[in-house]
Write an enzyme that holds these catalytic residues in place. Structure first.
Site, mmCIF file in Angstrom:
data_model
loop_
_atom_site.group_PDB
_atom_site.id
_atom_site.type_symbol
_atom_site.label_atom_id
_atom_site.label_comp_id
_atom_site.label_asym_id
_atom_site.label_seq_id
_atom_site.Cartn_x
_atom_site.Cartn_y
_atom_site.Cartn_z
ATOM 1 N N TYR A 193 -2.450 4.088 -6.429
ATOM 2 C CA TYR A 193 -3.689 4.730 -5.977
ATOM 3 C C TYR A 193 -4.249 5.701 -7.018
ATOM 4 C CZ TYR A 193 -3.115 2.693 -1.358
ATOM 5 O OH TYR A 193 -2.998 1.808 -0.325
ATOM 6 N N HIS A 223 -3.313 -9.677 -0.764
ATOM 7 C CA HIS A 223 -3.559 -8.281 -0.402
ATOM 8 C C HIS A 223 -4.435 -8.141 0.843
ATOM 9 C CE1 HIS A 223 -3.657 -3.996 -0.792
ATOM 10 N NE2 HIS A 223 -4.979 -3.985 -0.802
ATOM 11 N N ASN A 274 -6.742 -4.060 -4.289
ATOM 12 C CA ASN A 274 -8.024 -3.518 -4.743
ATOM 13 C C ASN A 274 -7.852 -2.239 -5.554
ATOM 14 O OD1 ASN A 274 -7.331 -2.643 -1.917
ATOM 15 N ND2 ASN A 274 -9.016 -1.207 -2.266
ATOM 16 N N HIS A 275 -6.791 -1.477 -5.278
ATOM 17 C CA HIS A 275 -6.576 -0.243 -6.044
ATOM 18 C C HIS A 275 -5.962 -0.508 -7.407
ATOM 19 C CE1 HIS A 275 -7.889 2.744 -3.119
ATOM 20 N NE2 HIS A 275 -7.344 1.976 -2.187
ATOM 21 N N HIS A 297 -3.585 -3.951 2.596
ATOM 22 C CA HIS A 297 -4.982 -3.517 2.609
ATOM 23 C C HIS A 297 -5.336 -2.671 3.833
ATOM 24 C CE1 HIS A 297 -8.915 -3.449 0.926
ATOM 25 N NE2 HIS A 297 -9.481 -4.193 1.853
ATOM 26 N N HIS A 312 -11.330 -0.991 10.446
ATOM 27 C CA HIS A 312 -11.475 -0.783 9.005
ATOM 28 C C HIS A 312 -11.070 -2.056 8.259
ATOM 29 C CE1 HIS A 312 -12.226 1.762 5.625
ATOM 30 N NE2 HIS A 312 -11.001 1.690 5.155
ATOM 31 N N HIS A 313 -11.889 -2.483 7.335
ATOM 32 C CA HIS A 313 -11.687 -3.722 6.562
ATOM 33 C C HIS A 313 -11.788 -4.979 7.435
ATOM 34 C CE1 HIS A 313 -10.688 -1.318 3.151
ATOM 35 N NE2 HIS A 313 -9.494 -0.959 3.575
ATOM 36 N N ASP A 349 0.833 -1.207 0.000
ATOM 37 C CA ASP A 349 0.000 0.000 0.000
ATOM 38 C C ASP A 349 0.871 1.261 0.000
ATOM 39 O OD1 ASP A 349 -3.075 -1.041 1.072
ATOM 40 O OD2 ASP A 349 -1.363 -2.348 1.384
ATOM 41 N N ASP A 397 -1.564 -2.647 -3.962
ATOM 42 C CA ASP A 397 -1.903 -1.225 -3.906
ATOM 43 C C ASP A 397 -0.671 -0.388 -4.209
ATOM 44 O OD1 ASP A 397 -4.511 -1.866 -3.457
ATOM 45 O OD2 ASP A 397 -4.643 -0.958 -1.468
ATOM 46 N N HIS A 429 -4.333 -0.204 6.551
ATOM 47 C CA HIS A 429 -3.242 0.774 6.549
ATOM 48 C C HIS A 429 -2.636 0.922 7.950
ATOM 49 C CE1 HIS A 429 -5.141 2.640 2.697
ATOM 50 N NE2 HIS A 429 -4.488 1.525 2.461
#
Length: 476
Positions: free
Chosen positions: A200, A319, A234-235, A356, A328-329, A168, A197, A358
């Site tokens: 971005y 990821h 995902n990005h 994924h 988050h996630h 990321d 990632d 952060h």
């Protein structure tokens, strides 16, 4: 007889010591109290030096390399010429060799909404010698650019090797700190395990693909000199039907080539490589992995092919983390865990790296495979055949850190911290590897978390040979 008994007893004590050490180094349930002064991620301005194209009109830029075959005797060299194709040729030679070799590559390009890419070159150099420094030249005349790389040592069980680990990354000020700290780390990484990632670009209006170009120029200072092993996040999807873009992973697949063999069921999104004493498996969290899917069938056939006598270290990259205690996630990797975790335990995967989320987190060796519909055993349990799960989605990104954590800290979570950073995995031999996570602390990096990894296959074989001392199994 007395000496034999002593040796047997000593062996059992050594093995028990390794097992206890492997458990003891985990700071069971520790949440770091370190607080960053400023954890808001800010993009570097487009006129930053790190984004500057090389001098000369149509000079090769965004140069990056990756492993080009299964066993490390090949390299894929990629670059972009912005205005016209230019030369496809790479000239390369071994250090101290007078012989200049040439290889021809191919050129592709793509369009995304209102963006048209430059001319993307990919050239595979084959039949390289192990453990050798090579120089390579791209372009011609005044546009010539010269780089180098070092091939890995010949594959073997006790071959030491050091990997960097980043996820990321993005192109913020924190991204630059992460890459700078990695480059200056005294434990020199020889290849990068990148867990997804990249640029971005999808976070900018209309998935501004010029942000793929700036990111490529940003990481060239590392990726042109050592192979980055790519994982899609995902990005990288860039799926945007609202602007007419319905081909998933289009920019990523055009820009970043990987060594895969469609004949064995691998893909640009899931594949494997061997490097030194490690067998590395890359999985795609955003491709189908249900029982009938190509990815499922490939992994089902790939795991039995891993030769732990040749490459004792088994590493998985993906990821989305299977275990994460951040809000988050939270549990986004649960469906993949249900499908693949029994295989990871059965084949004694040593470590699973994911991004994924952060932030940073390291797990205990746990599994959640005991559950069935009637037994109610639905909490992760200590399992010494299980991998250590490491979430390292803290490269810099453009969305900031994830700071909210589930409370109380789950028993499976050994250490967690909401900071940016990078990691190194320093494999010593077939039995031991040293993992360290380096926090970005102001203008320098700090080794904030570390762990001695003891190879799962080696531990299992030693425990089996120590029978009938059955209490060791419960201790593990």
């Amino acid at each position: 007889m007395g000496i034999s008994i002593f040796r047997a007893g000593f062996s059992v004590l050594v093995i028990l010591g390794f097992v206890v050490c492997d458990l003891g180094v985990c700071n069971g349930g520790f949440t770091s109290g370190y607080v960053r002064n400023d954890y808001v991620a800010s993009d570097m301005p487009l006129d930053s030096d790190v984004f500057k194209p090389p001098p000369g009109r149509n000079a090769a830029q965004q140069v990056h390399i990756t492993q080009g075959d299964l066993e490390g005797k090949s390299v894929i060299i990629s670059w972009v010429t912005p205005e016209k194709p230019g030369s496809n040729r790479v000239v390369y030679w071994a250090e101290n060799s007078p012989i200049r070799n040439k290889a021809e590559g191919s050129v592709v390009s793509y369009k995304y909404f209102n963006y048209t890419s430059g001319f993307i070159h990919h050239c595979t150099i084959e039949n390289l010698e192990y453990d050798t420094k090579y120089f390579y030249v791209i372009g011609f005349g005044s546009l010539t650019r010269r780089f180098w790389f070092i091939t890995p040592p010949k594959i073997g069980p006790d071959v030491p090797y050091t990997f960097g680990v980043i996820g990321d990354l993005g192109q913020t000020y924190d991204s630059n700190k992460t890459l700078t700290h990695y480059e200056s780390n005294p434990t020199k990484g020889q290849a990068m395990l990148f867990v997804g990632d990249l640029s971005y670009a999808d976070r900018y209006p209309f998935h501004d693909n010029t942000r793929w170009d700036t990111w490529g120029r940003f990481v060239e200072r590392s990726a042109a000199y050592q192979p980055w092993i790519w994982t899609a996040g995902n990005h990288e999807l860039d799926y945007a039907p609202d602007i007419g873009e319905t081909e998933p992973f289009k920019p990523f697949l055009h820009l970043y080539r990987v060594p895969y063999n469609a004949l064995d069921g691998s893909s640009p999104l899931w594949y494997s490589i061997k490097r030194a004493s490690a067998h590395i498996i890359v999985l795609s969290s955003y491709s189908s992995y249900v029982k009938s899917s190509p990815q499922y069938k490939w992994l089902q056939s790939e795991l039995p092919r891993v030769n732990r006598d040749q490459t004792p270290w088994l590493i998985v990259l993906m990821h989305t983390p299977m275990y994460s205690s951040y809000v988050h996630h939270y549990m986004e990797g649960e469906s993949m865990r249900v499908v693949f975790e029994p295989w990871f335990v059965n084949y004694k995967v040593d470590v699973v790296f994911a991004g994924h989320v952060h932030a940073y987190e390291r797990s205990e060796r746990v599994s959640n495979i005991a559950y069935n519909i009637v037994n109610g055993l639905c909490s992760p349990m200590r399992n010494q055949d299980a991998p250590v799960y490491i979430t390292i989605g803290d490269g810099g990104n453009s969305e900031g850190l994830v700071t909210e954590m589930t409370e109380p800290q789950p028993r499976y979570s050994a250490y967690r911290e909401a900071s940016f950073g990078h990691a190194t995995l320093d494999i010593k031999n077939r039995t031991h590897a040293y993992f360290a996570w380096h926090r970005n602390q102001d203008e320098y990096s700090v080794e904030a978390d570390a762990l001695w990894l003891h190879n799962r296959q080696w531990i299992a074989s030693k425990l089996a040979k120590s029978a009938p001392v059955s209490h060791l199994s419960s201790a593990a």
